[in-house]
Design a protein around this motif. Structure first.
Motif, mmCIF file in Angstrom:
data_model
loop_
_atom_site.group_PDB
_atom_site.id
_atom_site.type_symbol
_atom_site.label_atom_id
_atom_site.label_comp_id
_atom_site.label_asym_id
_atom_site.label_seq_id
_atom_site.Cartn_x
_atom_site.Cartn_y
_atom_site.Cartn_z
ATOM 1 N N CYS A 1 -33.488 -8.825 -22.494
ATOM 2 C CA CYS A 1 -32.160 -9.419 -22.398
ATOM 3 C C CYS A 1 -32.125 -10.381 -21.212
ATOM 4 O O CYS A 1 -32.499 -10.008 -20.094
ATOM 5 C CB CYS A 1 -31.099 -8.331 -22.219
ATOM 6 S SG CYS A 1 -29.424 -8.964 -22.028
ATOM 7 N N GLY B 1 -25.155 -13.615 -36.657
ATOM 8 C CA GLY B 1 -23.973 -13.796 -35.829
ATOM 9 C C GLY B 1 -23.596 -15.257 -35.784
ATOM 10 O O GLY B 1 -24.371 -16.142 -36.205
ATOM 11 N N SER C 1 -23.218 -19.012 -34.835
ATOM 12 C CA SER C 1 -24.149 -19.878 -34.136
ATOM 13 C C SER C 1 -23.530 -20.412 -32.858
ATOM 14 O O SER C 1 -22.369 -20.803 -32.834
ATOM 15 C CB SER C 1 -24.569 -21.043 -35.047
ATOM 16 O OG SER C 1 -25.383 -21.939 -34.346
ATOM 17 N N THR C 2 -24.314 -20.413 -31.800
ATOM 18 C CA THR C 2 -23.870 -20.987 -30.528
ATOM 19 C C THR C 2 -24.629 -22.260 -30.201
ATOM 20 O O THR C 2 -24.504 -22.809 -29.115
ATOM 21 C CB THR C 2 -24.098 -19.987 -29.391
ATOM 22 O OG1 THR C 2 -25.479 -19.673 -29.329
ATOM 23 C CG2 THR C 2 -23.276 -18.739 -29.602
ATOM 24 N N GLU D 1 -26.624 -17.234 -37.478
ATOM 25 C CA GLU D 1 -28.042 -17.158 -37.128
ATOM 26 C C GLU D 1 -28.353 -15.768 -36.593
ATOM 27 O O GLU D 1 -27.461 -15.022 -36.196
ATOM 28 C CB GLU D 1 -28.390 -18.210 -36.082
ATOM 29 C CG GLU D 1 -27.666 -18.020 -34.767
ATOM 30 C CD GLU D 1 -28.080 -19.049 -33.740
ATOM 31 O OE1 GLU D 1 -28.941 -19.873 -34.064
ATOM 32 O OE2 GLU D 1 -27.556 -19.011 -32.625
ATOM 33 N N GLN E 1 -29.240 -12.900 -34.213
ATOM 34 C CA GLN E 1 -28.973 -12.680 -32.800
ATOM 35 C C GLN E 1 -29.335 -11.249 -32.422
ATOM 36 O O GLN E 1 -29.352 -10.361 -33.277
ATOM 37 C CB GLN E 1 -27.492 -12.942 -32.477
ATOM 38 C CG GLN E 1 -27.059 -14.384 -32.661
ATOM 39 C CD GLN E 1 -25.599 -14.574 -32.323
ATOM 40 O OE1 GLN E 1 -24.854 -13.616 -32.142
ATOM 41 N NE2 GLN E 1 -25.170 -15.835 -32.247
ATOM 42 N N ARG F 1 -28.269 -8.124 -29.861
ATOM 43 C CA ARG F 1 -27.232 -7.598 -28.977
ATOM 44 C C ARG F 1 -27.847 -6.518 -28.109
ATOM 45 O O ARG F 1 -28.375 -5.514 -28.601
ATOM 46 C CB ARG F 1 -26.068 -7.007 -29.787
ATOM 47 C CG ARG F 1 -24.888 -6.558 -28.915
ATOM 48 C CD ARG F 1 -23.781 -5.966 -29.757
ATOM 49 N NE ARG F 1 -24.162 -4.665 -30.293
ATOM 50 C CZ ARG F 1 -24.017 -3.519 -29.632
ATOM 51 N NH1 ARG F 1 -23.510 -3.518 -28.401
ATOM 52 N NH2 ARG F 1 -24.380 -2.377 -30.183
ATOM 53 N N THR G 1 -25.047 -10.986 -26.380
ATOM 54 C CA THR G 1 -25.903 -11.416 -27.487
ATOM 55 C C THR G 1 -26.746 -12.609 -27.070
ATOM 56 O O THR G 1 -26.357 -13.396 -26.191
ATOM 57 C CB THR G 1 -25.062 -11.788 -28.712
ATOM 58 O OG1 THR G 1 -24.147 -12.833 -28.365
ATOM 59 C CG2 THR G 1 -24.290 -10.583 -29.218
ATOM 60 N N SER G 2 -27.893 -12.731 -27.724
ATOM 61 C CA SER G 2 -28.802 -13.852 -27.495
ATOM 62 C C SER G 2 -29.399 -14.253 -28.828
ATOM 63 O O SER G 2 -29.684 -13.394 -29.670
ATOM 64 C CB SER G 2 -29.920 -13.464 -26.519
ATOM 65 O OG SER G 2 -29.390 -12.937 -25.322
ATOM 66 N N GLU G 3 -29.573 -15.575 -29.007
ATOM 67 C CA GLU G 3 -30.160 -16.025 -30.272
ATOM 68 C C GLU G 3 -31.669 -15.811 -30.239
ATOM 69 O O GLU G 3 -32.297 -15.819 -29.182
ATOM 70 C CB GLU G 3 -29.799 -17.496 -30.518
ATOM 71 C CG GLU G 3 -30.342 -18.486 -29.491
ATOM 72 C CD GLU G 3 -31.705 -19.013 -29.874
ATOM 73 O OE1 GLU G 3 -32.069 -18.888 -31.057
ATOM 74 O OE2 GLU G 3 -32.409 -19.513 -28.986
ATOM 75 N N LEU G 4 -32.249 -15.614 -31.422
ATOM 76 C CA LEU G 4 -33.636 -15.186 -31.519
ATOM 77 C C LEU G 4 -34.606 -16.291 -31.909
ATOM 78 O O LEU G 4 -35.803 -16.163 -31.660
ATOM 79 C CB LEU G 4 -33.759 -14.039 -32.529
ATOM 80 C CG LEU G 4 -33.127 -12.712 -32.076
ATOM 81 C CD1 LEU G 4 -33.155 -11.704 -33.221
ATOM 82 C CD2 LEU G 4 -33.855 -12.145 -30.871
ATOM 83 N N SER H 1 -31.675 -13.183 -42.451
ATOM 84 C CA SER H 1 -31.049 -14.388 -41.911
ATOM 85 C C SER H 1 -30.242 -15.106 -42.998
ATOM 86 O O SER H 1 -30.640 -15.155 -44.171
ATOM 87 C CB SER H 1 -32.126 -15.319 -41.350
ATOM 88 O OG SER H 1 -31.558 -16.508 -40.881
#
Length: 547
Positions: A243, A264, A266-267, A275, A277, A279, A286-289, A323
């Motif tokens: 993380c 989740g 998209s950011t 996309e 993500q 957690r 959260t972070s994109e993968l 996805s």
């Protein structure tokens, strides 16, 4: 996302995690993670490398603890201990100081045999019965309230190693090559130090005060999975997700199993497509993968062999299987395609080049898509403000993360400096003590040399006196011999003179007696008697002559 898990952990150590064993007992700490006893269908790396694993049959048997205790107790002590020896059961349930006193009297061979029995249990070569015996011993140890840091100071070193190995389920504490100090073993036992031999960080790691590090006994955020509470030695891989907010680590398999990885909003592209993500369970951020997978492959893929590349592509395939956006689905299909090609004989260098080029093309296509979407419509002021706020918030979060990381690095550097200063002070003290000891030894040597010289002089003096005494004795002996010879001659002379005077007196006496007899008998006797007297007189004269 954090970069790939850094290298530096030795992959050759065989360790056994205790999380499964603890989950099987009725004495499990309520603060431990409630999810740690669930196993992944795909089995994480740490799950494959750990033992024991509790199956359904064992769980059912362990529920009836009271009935089993008698059976396992009988099984554990199948090698009965004599009066002057101890068994594993004694170590697990008897008072620390009593067992310690007994173990100090035991030979090293017997202590190594005890450690070998525990290693055999942890290796699992004895089948289910031996595993159940180990779980019984572990339940005994973990249920004791008297095993504190204060009481364990009195423990024998081997006794402490066995207790730590039983409590943690890690057999490496029993290896001869691992010579940990007693204080470190006590800290591991009371959950103040990480049980991972390659880590051994003080707990909580880096003074983290999150809910998991605070409430989960024995958890180390530097090397253990947030979900399953296990550790392994996988590095430079997609099997671990870090993380970027709290720097806690999670097994990818565990995150997929517990649905911590999923679609989740998209950011990145702002088009509203979902996309994949991740957690983090520790901080719920959260972070994109996609970007994380790209970074891992760019940094690590050139060093992977064919088998490792297939394994990493399999992980990517599992991540992006569900996805919902275009590039995630394309990455899933490409991963499946490359897995088949690698199994068909394609070189890993070729497959590595293909996946890296494909990831770069997906990144470029996403950027173009984002620009095309922005050029086709006017951005409302509110949306523009929201985007700006999102960018600013992301930048602030990044700055906070960088600041936190710098603070942690500064703290680690300060701790390392303090440790070095402390070690330097100890070394200076040791050098001073060695100098004093050396000076004392030198003085002792000089004193001993003086005593030796004095004793040597005394020996020479005594030898000289002995020689003089010997010469004096020889002189006195010669004088005594001379005097003895003269005395003997004087004695013989005086003795002869005395004998001669005695003989003369006797002669005179006999002569007078004969004369008187002759006169008295001359008148009364005849010639015969005269002849006899004459003959007697002649004999007496011969006797006197002989004397």
């Amino acid at each position: 996302m954090l970069p790939p898990r850094p290298n530096g952990l030795p992959p050759s150590l065989f360790l056994a995690s205790s999380s499964d064993a603890r989950a099987s007992t009725d004495n499990q700490d309520p603060r431990m993670n409630s999810d740690q006893h669930r196993e992944s269908p795909a089995e994480s790396a740490s799950s494959r490398d750990t033992w024991p694993v509790i199956d359904a049959a064992t769980q059912v048997k362990l529920e009836n603890q009271k009935a089993e205790d008698g059976y396992y107790e009988h099984s554990v002590i199948h090698r009965p201990a004599s009066a002057n020896k101890v068994s594993l059961l004694d170590i697990a349930r008897e008072q620390v100081d009593i067992i310690s006193e007994k173990m100090y009297l035991l030979p090293n061979e017997y202590l190594e045999e005890l450690k070998g029995r525990v290693r055999g249990m942890l290796e699992g070569n004895g089948g289910p019965q031996q595993r159940d015996e180990f779980l019984f011993l572990q339940r005994l140890v973990q249920s004791r309230s008297d095993l504190t840091a204060k009481s364990l100071i009195k423990a024998h070193k081997v006794q402490l190693e066995i207790l730590v190995a039983i409590n943690s389920g890690i057999q490496f504490f029993l290896h001869q090559s691992m010579n940990l100090s007693q204080s470190v073993l006590i800290e591991v036992f009371v959950y103040k130090r990480c049980r991972n031999i390659a880590c051994q960080s003080q707990l909580p790691a880096e003074d983290c005060h999150c809910e998991i590090c605070t409430n989960r006994k024995g958890f180390c955020s530097l090397c253990m999975c947030v979900i399953c509470n296990k550790f392994d030695f996988e590095v430079n891989t997609c099997r671990w997700i870090g993380c970027d907010s709290c720097a806690h680590w999670t097994h990818t398999d565990c995150a997929i199993r517990d649905k911590e990885i999923g679609p989740g909003p998209s950011t990145v592209n702002g088009l509203g497509s979902a996309e994949m993500q991740f957690r983090c369970r520790a901080c719920n951020r959260t972070s994109e993968l996609f970007g994380w997978v790209k970074d891992v492959f760019q940094q690590c893929a050139p060093t992977w062999n064919g088998e490792s590349l297939i394994r990493e592509l399999t992980i990517v395939s599992k991540i992006f299987r569900m996805s919902e956006n275009t590039r995630g689905r394309q990455l899933f299909w490409k991963s499946e395609e490359l897995i088949e090609k690698l199994k068909g004989g394609v070189a890993e260098t070729t497959a590595c080049r293909i996946i890296l080029t494909f990831l770069q093309e997906l990144e470029i296509d996403s950027s173009k898509s984002y620009e095309a979407g922005n050029n086709g419509r006017m951005i409302p002021p509110q949306e523009a403000c929201n985007r700006i706020a999102a960018v600013v918030q992301e930048a602030m979060q990044t700055m906070d993360i960088v600041a936190d990381e710098k603070m942690r690095m500064l703290k680690r550097a300060r701790q390392a400096l303090e440790t070095c200063d402390h070690e330097l002070e100890e070394k200076v003290k040791e050098v001073a003590e060695l100098k004093l000891e050396r000076q004392r030894k030198r003085l002792q040597i000089d004193e001993l040399e003086g005593i030796a010289r004095l004793k040597e002089a005394e020996a020479d003096m005594f030898q000289l006196k002995a020689d003089e005494a010997r010469r004096e004795a020889d002189r006195l002996q010669r004088i005594a011999l001379a005097k003895s010879g003269k005395s003997e001659e004087d004695y013989a002379s005086s003795y002869l003179k005395q004998r001669l005077s005695e003989a003369e007196a006797e002669k005179q006496f006999l002569f007078e007696k004969i004369k008187l007899q002759d006169q008295s008998s001359r008148s009364s006797q005849g010639n015969d008697i005269g002849d006899t007297s004459q003959e007697l007189y002649c004999k007496i004269q011969e006797i006197l002559k002989s004397v």
